[in-house]
Design a protein around this motif. Structure first.
Motif, PDB file in Angstrom:
ATOM      1  N   ASP A   1       0.848  -1.194   0.000  1.00 47.82           N
ATOM      2  CA  ASP A   1       0.000   0.000   0.000  1.00 47.82           C
ATOM      3  C   ASP A   1       0.882   1.242   0.000  1.00 47.82           C
ATOM      4  OD1 ASP A   1      -2.126  -1.686   0.141  1.00 47.82           O
ATOM      5  OD2 ASP A   1      -2.749  -1.134   2.180  1.00 47.82           O
ATOM      6  N   VAL A   2       0.597   2.195  -0.900  1.00 48.81           N
ATOM      7  CA  VAL A   2       1.325   3.461  -0.941  1.00 48.81           C
ATOM      8  C   VAL A   2       0.450   4.522  -0.289  1.00 48.81           C
ATOM      9  CG1 VAL A   2       2.356   5.237  -2.399  1.00 48.81           C
ATOM     10  CG2 VAL A   2       2.566   2.823  -3.035  1.00 48.81           C
ATOM     11  N   GLU A   3       0.974   5.129   0.793  1.00 47.45           N
ATOM     12  CA  GLU A   3       0.164   6.092   1.535  1.00 47.45           C
ATOM     13  C   GLU A   3       0.876   7.436   1.654  1.00 47.45           C
ATOM     14  OE1 GLU A   3      -2.283   6.505   5.777  1.00 47.45           O
ATOM     15  OE2 GLU A   3      -0.939   4.801   5.416  1.00 47.45           O
ATOM     16  N   PHE A   4       0.152   8.500   1.288  1.00 49.38           N
ATOM     17  CA  PHE A   4       0.610   9.874   1.481  1.00 49.38           C
ATOM     18  C   PHE A   4      -0.102  10.428   2.722  1.00 49.38           C
ATOM     19  CE2 PHE A   4       2.328   9.278  -2.556  1.00 49.38           C
ATOM     20  CZ  PHE A   4       2.997  10.398  -3.018  1.00 49.38           C
ATOM     21  N   LYS A   5       0.697  10.986   3.645  1.00 49.41           N
ATOM     22  CA  LYS A   5       0.110  11.569   4.859  1.00 49.41           C
ATOM     23  C   LYS A   5       0.547  13.031   4.976  1.00 49.41           C
ATOM     24  CE  LYS A   5       0.272   7.231   7.509  1.00 49.41           C
ATOM     25  NZ  LYS A   5       0.850   6.561   8.706  1.00 49.41           N
ATOM     26  N   ASP A   6      -0.386  13.949   4.715  1.00 49.87           N
ATOM     27  CA  ASP A   6      -0.163  15.382   4.884  1.00 49.87           C
ATOM     28  C   ASP A   6       1.144  15.830   4.215  1.00 49.87           C
ATOM     29  OD1 ASP A   6      -0.852  17.937   5.745  1.00 49.87           O
ATOM     30  OD2 ASP A   6       0.280  17.738   7.609  1.00 49.87           O
ATOM     31  N   VAL A   7       1.306  15.482   2.943  1.00 48.42           N
ATOM     32  CA  VAL A   7       2.546  15.759   2.210  1.00 48.42           C
ATOM     33  C   VAL A   7       2.527  17.172   1.641  1.00 48.42           C
ATOM     34  CG1 VAL A   7       3.927  15.147   0.192  1.00 48.42           C
ATOM     35  CG2 VAL A   7       2.969  13.349   1.650  1.00 48.42           C
ATOM     36  N   HIS A   8       3.583  17.931   1.944  1.00 51.90           N
ATOM     37  CA  HIS A   8       3.800  19.257   1.370  1.00 51.90           C
ATOM     38  C   HIS A   8       5.073  19.201   0.530  1.00 51.90           C
ATOM     39  CE1 HIS A   8       1.160  20.114   4.756  1.00 51.90           C
ATOM     40  NE2 HIS A   8       0.872  21.291   4.203  1.00 51.90           N
ATOM     41  N   PHE A   9       5.063  19.915  -0.590  1.00 54.83           N
ATOM     42  CA  PHE A   9       6.243  19.873  -1.454  1.00 54.83           C
ATOM     43  C   PHE A   9       6.254  21.074  -2.383  1.00 54.83           C
ATOM     44  CE2 PHE A   9       8.418  18.655  -5.408  1.00 54.83           C
ATOM     45  CZ  PHE A   9       9.664  18.338  -4.893  1.00 54.83           C
ATOM     46  N   ALA A  10       7.473  21.559  -2.681  1.00 51.87           N
ATOM     47  CA  ALA A  10       7.665  22.632  -3.656  1.00 51.87           C
ATOM     48  C   ALA A  10       9.001  22.407  -4.347  1.00 51.87           C
ATOM     49  CB  ALA A  10       7.638  23.993  -2.977  1.00 51.87           C
ATOM     50  N   TYR A  11       9.009  22.479  -5.676  1.00 57.65           N
ATOM     51  CA  TYR A  11      10.276  22.386  -6.416  1.00 57.65           C
ATOM     52  C   TYR A  11      11.136  23.606  -6.114  1.00 57.65           C
ATOM     53  CZ  TYR A  11       8.115  18.645  -9.119  1.00 57.65           C
ATOM     54  OH  TYR A  11       7.509  17.476  -9.497  1.00 57.65           O
ATOM     55  N   ASP A  12      10.467  24.731  -5.990  1.00 61.60           N
ATOM     56  CA  ASP A  12      11.105  25.991  -5.645  1.00 61.60           C
ATOM     57  C   ASP A  12      10.364  26.540  -4.427  1.00 61.60           C
ATOM     58  OD1 ASP A  12      11.872  28.765  -5.553  1.00 61.60           O
ATOM     59  OD2 ASP A  12      12.671  28.507  -7.572  1.00 61.60           O
ATOM     60  N   THR A  13      11.114  27.059  -3.495  1.00 66.38           N
ATOM     61  CA  THR A  13      10.491  27.527  -2.249  1.00 66.38           C
ATOM     62  C   THR A  13       9.447  28.621  -2.482  1.00 66.38           C
ATOM     63  OG1 THR A  13      12.346  29.070  -1.973  1.00 66.38           O
ATOM     64  CG2 THR A  13      12.479  26.958  -0.812  1.00 66.38           C
ATOM     65  N   SER A  14       9.487  29.251  -3.655  1.00 64.47           N
ATOM     66  CA  SER A  14       8.555  30.347  -3.917  1.00 64.47           C
ATOM     67  C   SER A  14       7.203  29.865  -4.410  1.00 64.47           C
ATOM     68  CB  SER A  14       9.164  31.313  -4.948  1.00 64.47           C
ATOM     69  OG  SER A  14       9.367  30.649  -6.184  1.00 64.47           O
TER      70      SER A  14
END
Length: 576
Positions: A332-345
């Motif tokens: 099972d692949v689970e995402f939990k409250d994932v935040h992401f940015a390639y660029d901080t802006s």
């Protein structure tokens, strides 16, 4: 910090390479000292002649022979230590660079321009090879030998010795003081070359679009400007070195004049004998030759710092590491409250949570730029996330070695990458130890046989650079065949059927249905037809989960999924 560590840091060398460079410098110094043997022999010959001593002709013949043998032997030792070992080190450097690149997160490559990386891997590595095989050993060797010989001169006459060596530290200082100027010119030179290479590479990749939009003239004008700039920067870099090196060499020339003037004055006062004066003239004429060449090497070695900095930027970058032991229980692949940015802006994902279960097909859909492809990349740890967790069977993937983790995944990306090799070998990348029969079986599942068996050499036909001999749909089917061959428990399909016609898309969907049994499948698609048979649909919008559920549930809810269905159905009814 030891001398070995300093060399490793300064010249991006391995420990063995640093030790070999030390040996190379010592060998160059020994060679310079060996070249002083004829001067020594000449001194004794003149002494015997002036002193009216019996001249042992055959003795001098033997001594000349010994000198020649010593010089030849030292030349052999110098060559092996100066060049052979450096070429081996160059091989180690390129291998270590490749190993380093293999362990870097993809976020690094996203920030770096391809032409810049290529320049570092090829041009900078070659420049460092030249520097450590020619410039640095000759420079250090000359300085060592000059220091030793200059110290010996003080044993004969400190006044004449001072007249001989005073120019050397001044000449070296002139070149060393130019380091800041040289680095600025060299950095501009490197940037101009990278900019030119980038423009050429870009033109080769998109030449079809350039021609289609009648933009050839503008492209060539831009190219000409970049060529002129690269030429200007190269001339500036050369002159930036030449001004200081030539000035230093001119100072060195004063050394012989000083020796002659001081020696003549001391000789006229009777405080110096003719033989010693002659000896200093001989030594001075030989002493400045290697130093004159070393000033050129010093200028080149100073400018080498930019290439070493660029190389170190890669070699010192933080790697993606983790344990090589898989502890997952299921897939099972689970995402939990994932935040992401390639660029901080700019935030791409903001608090994404969902579970793709084993034995089910989970489809990710949503508008362009909503983060669908990013989810697939994060699921396979191509990037690391700043907050939240991603697990496979309860195992946190951020703690797992990326290469070990990839054993769990078969991936088909929207952008297919193929190699100028045969159809069989391009598919065999999925599992390199697979037999031809296994490769062909996987290929048939992806319907590669439909076109492969019609090629001139069948399965052994070369398909050109990045599959240039094939259509978009044929290239994509090879990529899908790789996934079939790997037969991993987790399958990621990013627009896997985007380049297929309706008939072949139907075939692939049938094949996928056979492949997904007991596996975790994540499909990214824009067409509702592609995801209609999914067990679960996750809709992403503006980096967040907008809706999730089965197709029937989402259709009944009348939300975003239903609107996308209606829009695509209306588009199908549209006529010209």
């Amino acid at each position: 910090m030891s001398i070995i560590n300093i060399i490793r840091r300064k010249y991006a060398a391995s420990e063995q390479g640093a030790r070999d460079l030390v040996k190379s410098c010592i060998a160059c110094a020994a060679m310079d000292i060996a070249l002083m043997l004829p001067v020594t022999l000449m001194y004794f010959l003149v002494r015997d002649i002036i002193g009216n001593s019996p001249l042992d002709v055959w003795g001098y013949v033997w001594k000349i022979g010994i000198c020649l043998m010593a010089i030849a032997m030292m030349e052999y030792v110098k060559y092996n230590n100066q060049f052979i070992t450096v070429y081996k080190e160059s091989g180690r450097r390129r291998i270590s660079l490749a190993e380093k690149l293999r362990r870097l997160p993809l976020s690094y490559f996203g920030k770096k321009d391809l032409a810049d990386l290529t320049s570092t891997i090829m041009a900078d590595a070659a420049t460092i090879e030249t520097g450590t095989s020619h410039w640095v050993p000759e420079l250090i060797g000359s300085m060592l030998s000059t220091t030793l010989i200059g110290s010996c001169l003080f044993l004969f006459d400190w006044r004449m010795a001072l007249a001989s060596v005073w120019v050397i530290p001044i000449a070296i200082s002139i070149v060393l003081f130019s380091a800041k100027v040289q680095n600025r010119y060299n950095r501009n030179n490197v940037q101009a070359k990278v900019c030119l290479a980038e423009h050429i590479q870009e033109g080769l990749e998109v030449f079809q679009d350039i021609r289609a939009n009648l933009a050839e003239e503008k492209y060539l004008n831009d190219l000409e400007q970049r060529i002129d700039l690269a030429e200007k920067r190269a001339v500036e870099a050369e002159l930036g070195v030449a001004y200081f090196v030539v000035s230093g060499q001119m100072i060195l020339k004063l050394g012989i004049a000083t020796v002659a003037l001081v020696g003549s004055w001391l000789l006229s006062e009777g405080s110096l004998d003719v033989l010693t004066f002659f000896m200093f003239l001989l030594v001075a004429s030989r002493l400045y030759d290697p130093m004159s060449a070393s000033l050129i090497n010093l200028g080149a070695a100073v400018s080498l710092g930019i290439q070493c900095e660029r190389m170190d930027e890669i070699l010192c970058h933080e790697e993606q590491r983790g344990t090589e032991t898989l502890t997952n229980k299921g897939y099972d692949v689970e995402f939990k409250d994932v935040h992401f940015a390639y660029d901080t802006s700019e935030t791409v994902l903001s608090g994404v949570s969902f579970t793709a279960r084993q034995g089910e097909v989970t489809a990710l859909i949503g508008p362009s730029g909503s983060g669908k492809t990013t989810v697939s990349r994060l699921a396979s740890r191509f990037w690391d996330i700043p907050s939240g967790t991603i697990t496979v069977g309860g195992m946190d993937i951020s703690k797992i070695d990326p290469e070990t983790l990839m054993n769990l995944y078969s991936i088909v990306f929207q952008d297919v990458t193929l190699f100028n090799n045969t159809v069989l070998e391009n598919i065999r990348i999925g599992r390199k130890e697979a037999t031809d029969e296994e490769v062909i079986a996987a290929a048939r599942l992806a319907h590669v046989d439909v076109f492969a068996e019609k090629l001139p050499n069948g399965w052994n036909s070369l398909i050109g650079e990045n599959g240039s001999e094939l259509s978009g749909g044929e290239r994509q089917r090879i990529s899908i065949a790789r996934a079939f061959l790997k037969d991993a428990p987790i399958i990621l399909l990013d627009e896997a059927t985007a380049s297929l016609d309706v008939e072949n898309e139907t075939y692939i969907q049938e094949s996928l249905s056979r492949l997904v049994k007991d596996k975790t499948v994540i499909i990214i698609a824009h067409r509702m037809r592609t995801v209609a048979g999914a067990d679960k649909i996750v809709i992403l919008k503006d980096g967040k989960v907008e809706e999730s559920g089965s197709p029937s549930q989402l259709t009944a809810s009348g939300g975003f999924y239903k609107r996308m269905q209606d829009l695509q159905n209306n588009a199908l009814e549209w006529n010209i």
